[in-house]
Scaffold this active site. Structure first.
Site, PDB file in Angstrom:
ATOM      1  N   LYS A   1       0.999  -1.219  -0.080  1.00  0.00           N
ATOM      2  CA  LYS A   1       0.545  -0.404  -0.160  1.00  0.00           C
ATOM      3  C   LYS A   1       0.877   1.073   0.020  1.00  0.00           C
ATOM      4  O   LYS A   1       1.203   2.063   1.239  1.00  0.00           O
ATOM      5  CB  LYS A   1      -0.584   0.165   1.361  1.00  0.00           C
ATOM      6  CG  LYS A   1      -1.976  -1.289   1.365  1.00  0.00           C
ATOM      7  CD  LYS A   1      -2.406  -0.550   2.832  1.00  0.00           C
ATOM      8  CE  LYS A   1      -3.541  -2.290   2.663  1.00  0.00           C
ATOM      9  NZ  LYS A   1      -4.926  -2.503   3.692  1.00  0.00           N
ATOM     10  N   THR A   2       1.356   1.380  -1.511  1.00  0.00           N
ATOM     11  CA  THR A   2       2.231   2.707  -1.493  1.00  0.00           C
ATOM     12  C   THR A   2       1.517   3.232  -2.374  1.00  0.00           C
ATOM     13  O   THR A   2       1.098   3.433  -2.796  1.00  0.00           O
ATOM     14  CB  THR A   2       3.837   2.174  -2.288  1.00  0.00           C
ATOM     15  OG1 THR A   2       3.806   1.250  -2.975  1.00  0.00           O
ATOM     16  CG2 THR A   2       4.262   1.624  -0.599  1.00  0.00           C
TER      17      THR A   2
END
Length: 311
Positions: A140-141
């Site tokens: 989740k970047t």
């Protein structure tokens, strides 16, 4: 103290330099009006740390100024925890070029250091709890900024986890559900009902291993013991217990390690809403990995500023 991994700049791919070029072009796509006022006089600027935190992002800052014909002299080590106000580095070069790179460099440094600081804090809390397993980030970047965020996690002392979809095969519920419903699976007699997820896991694992080969690990997200047992039996390398309660994790991890002892080798990962305030109860001896996006997603910054002085 420097990063526990040593000099991490050796990990960076060549494309990070292209990213920085694009970020500089984004910040000044046309005339540099402020730079016109300053001119080309040589000088230097002090990089000041204005908040407590772990310094991270040194090679990115170096590259920003290198591309502008400037040099950076660091007075702290990457991975070091600083107190305000700390003179962290001195940038040398044409003042116009220093100011041209100022905001890009500070933005990268502030965010990367914020991630390293948050990571180090959670890791310290887990170690104080007596847990010696692996703390990991997630995928989740921020698109386009992943290399910096993963780098910050490493400087903070944690595992970056997957860098992309090719790093490891992670079979989530959607993958298994889709496998249970595709034509090939139906031909094989796999039911498409929700109760058949555990039954569909072996087919998904075998398919993943067939194309990934021996070098690509397979992880399976499991909602209960039945699904975990199915994944282990099929040869999964990592079992993710997702959104379990702390008591549920302890019981499931203990039972899985006990029941499969000496039969199959696998790691147990726990994920799902873990933060510094609630992670400790999940940290038990049978859990190998705790993964969380809380160390890199929506994390605050460490504030830095750049103060120019003429030579």
């Amino acid at each position: 103290m420097a990063s526990i991994y040593g000099d991490l700049r050796h990990l960076l791919p060549g494309n990070y330099k292209r990213l920085i070029t694009a970020w500089l072009e984004e910040d000044c796509p046309n005339f540099d009006y402020g730079g016109f006022v300053v001119g080309e006089s040589d000088g230097e600027a002090r990089l000041l740390g204005k908040a407590k935190g772990v310094v991270a992002g040194v090679p990115f800052v170096d590259e920003v100024f290198s591309q502008l014909g400037c040099t950076v002299e660091w007075h702290v080590q990457e991975g070091e925890t600083i107190e305000p106000i700390k003179h962290c580095a001195t940038v040398h070069g044409p003042i116009r070029k220093i100011l041209l790179g100022e905001r890009v460099a500070l933005n990268i440094l502030a965010r990367c250091s914020g991630i390293a600081t948050k990571t180090a804090s959670l890791l310290a809390a887990l170690r104080a709890h007596g847990w010696n397993g692996t703390l990991a980030g997630t995928r989740k970047t921020t698109p386009g900024f992943r290399v910096v965020e993963k780098y910050g996690i490493l400087v903070g002392g944690a595992d970056p986890h997957r860098h992309d979809l090719s790093s490891m095969t992670m079979l989530k519920d959607n993958h298994v559900w889709a496998c249970a419903n595709n034509s090939t699976a139906k031909d094989a007699g796999v039911s498409a009902s929700p109760d058949s997820i555990a039954a569909a896991i072996p087919r998904a694992v075998h398919a993943a291993k067939a194309v990934g080969g021996f070098a690509t690990k397979v992880e399976v997200e499991c909602r209960n013991i039945e699904e975990a047992n199915s994944a282990i039996k099929a040869g999964a390398d990592v079992i993710m217990l997702d959104n379990f309660t702390p008591d549920g994790v302890r019981e499931a991890a203990r039972k899985l390690k006990q029941d499969w002892d000496s039969k199959h080798s696998f790691l147990i990962e726990v994920s799902g809403g873990l933060t510094e305030s609630n992670a400790a109860p999940y940290a038990c001896q049978d859990v190998d990995i705790l993964s969380t996006s809380s160390i890199h997603q929506g994390v605050g910054i460490v504030d830095f500023s750049l103060k120019v002085s003429l030579r």
